[in-house]
Design a protein around this motif. Structure first.
Motif, PDB file in Angstrom:
ATOM      1  N   ASN A 161      -1.014  58.263  55.787  1.00 35.87           N
ATOM      2  CA  ASN A 161      -2.420  58.314  55.355  1.00 35.87           C
ATOM      3  C   ASN A 161      -3.110  56.960  55.399  1.00 35.87           C
ATOM      4  O   ASN A 161      -4.324  56.887  55.587  1.00 35.87           O
ATOM      5  CB  ASN A 161      -2.520  58.896  53.944  1.00 35.87           C
ATOM      6  N   THR A 162      -2.378  55.873  55.200  1.00 40.47           N
ATOM      7  CA  THR A 162      -2.990  54.549  55.188  1.00 40.47           C
ATOM      8  C   THR A 162      -2.468  53.721  56.364  1.00 40.47           C
ATOM      9  O   THR A 162      -1.419  54.021  56.936  1.00 40.47           O
ATOM     10  CB  THR A 162      -2.678  53.813  53.875  1.00 40.47           C
ATOM     11  N   ARG A 179       0.989  52.134  55.772  1.00 42.57           N
ATOM     12  CA  ARG A 179       2.079  53.096  55.906  1.00 42.57           C
ATOM     13  C   ARG A 179       2.314  53.462  57.360  1.00 42.57           C
ATOM     14  O   ARG A 179       3.453  53.680  57.781  1.00 42.57           O
ATOM     15  CB  ARG A 179       1.764  54.354  55.096  1.00 42.57           C
TER      16      ARG A 179
END
Length: 327
Positions: A132-133, A136
């Protein structure tokens, strides 16, 4: 090529004939140009089309295609030249060393990338929140591919250029025979396990586990999740099955030979035909990828139809160019 050939390469010159070389050379000549074109087209859309480039699960496929393109354009022409005349033409130690080094790196990258390709599908389907980021994605998506390329290249660079052993080359064999480090049991066995057997054993295991996990999720009513990830599952099954089917025969016979003797016929088939499985996989992978990448296929089809329509457009001639004509 994978170091699993360590016990059989010396028999190639005794089993190989002009006829068997012509069979393989004819296949390479017929398939290689189309494989390179298909590979370049796929890489172009995966890199330069913004919509397709942003699809994360296509990045590992792109890595595989780039490695295959290197094999198709650098290694396959070398082996084709060997099949054409039966000997290595540039008979220098440096040429043989670089040929072995690059071929082993590319072969190891294909095997390990295939393992990551299957493992990453579990992350995308069941743990998609870890992407999601940006941080990550760097940690769990981009870094593993970079680490694979660095570690495999570093290992073979050390094995070929730093590890102390006596190099001997046979110009009558493809790749000039075996690299000298394969005569050392410890380093050779590590090569077999890390870059051949583990990827080949774990890839189908991961794919089978993926199917079971998805089937269990379907049974508890998560039909929407299955439909969303169906294309991704089809991709991993098509590409991984192709990898396992092509690579297993050679590695299996090599493993059996370590444990004991194998029949002469099995050894003959291995050194004459299965020895070329890595190059075969590199040639057929682009076609397999094209068959299971719908976004790329749609882009190619759309652009192809636009070209046809553009060429078929009727452009009216200016009045000055039509005056005086008779029909």
């Amino acid at each position: 090529m994978a170091s699993a050939e360590s016990n059989v390469t010396g028999f190639i010159t005794s089993y190989e004939t002009a006829f068997t070389r012509k069979i393989k050379l004819g296949f390479f000549i017929a398939v290689t140009p189309f494989a390179i074109i298909c590979d370049i087209i796929l890489i172009y859309y995966l890199v330069f089309d913004r919509t397709i480039r942003n699809i994360l699960h296509y990045h590992s496929i792109l890595a595989l295609l780039l490695v295959c393109l290197a094999l198709e354009t650098i290694e396959v022409p070398r082996i084709m030249n060997y099949l054409r005349i039966g000997i290595v033409t540039l008979q220098t130690d440096l040429h043989c060393l670089l040929w072995q080094w690059l071929d082993y790196i590319l072969g190891g990258l294909i095997n390990v990338c295939m393992l990551w390709f299957s493992l990453e599908r579990h992350l995308f389907i069941f743990y998609s929140s870890i992407f999601n980021t940006f941080k990550r994605r760097v940690a769990f998506h981009y870094s593993p591919l970079i680490i694979i390329f660095v570690c495999v290249s570093l290992y073979y660079s050390i094995a070929f250029f730093i590890y102390p052993c006596k190099r001997q080359y046979d110009f009558t064999q493809p790749l000039c025979g075996l690299p000298c480090y394969t005569s050392q049991a410890s380093i050779s066995l590590y090569d077999l396990f890390a870059h051949n057997w583990i990827p080949l054993l774990c890839t189908p295991l991961l794919d089978s586990t993926l199917i079971v996990r998805v089937a269990c999720r379907r049974n508890i009513g998560q039909q929407t999740r299955w439909k969303r990830h169906r294309k991704m599952i089809i991709q991993v099954l098509v590409i991984s099955n192709l990898f396992v089917i092509i690579q297993t025969p050679y590695v299996l016979i090599a493993f059996i030979q370590i444990l004991g003797n194998v029949p002469d016929f099995a050894l003959y088939v291995q050194v004459v035909y299965f020895y070329y499985c890595l190059w075969l996989f590199a040639l057929v992978l682009p076609f397999a990828c094209l068959s299971c990448l719908p976004e790329v296929k749609n882009k190619i089809r759309t652009n192809f139809m636009r070209c046809i329509e553009r060429n078929n457009e009727i452009v009216p001639l200016p009045f000055s160019q039509t005056r005086g004509r008779t029909y």
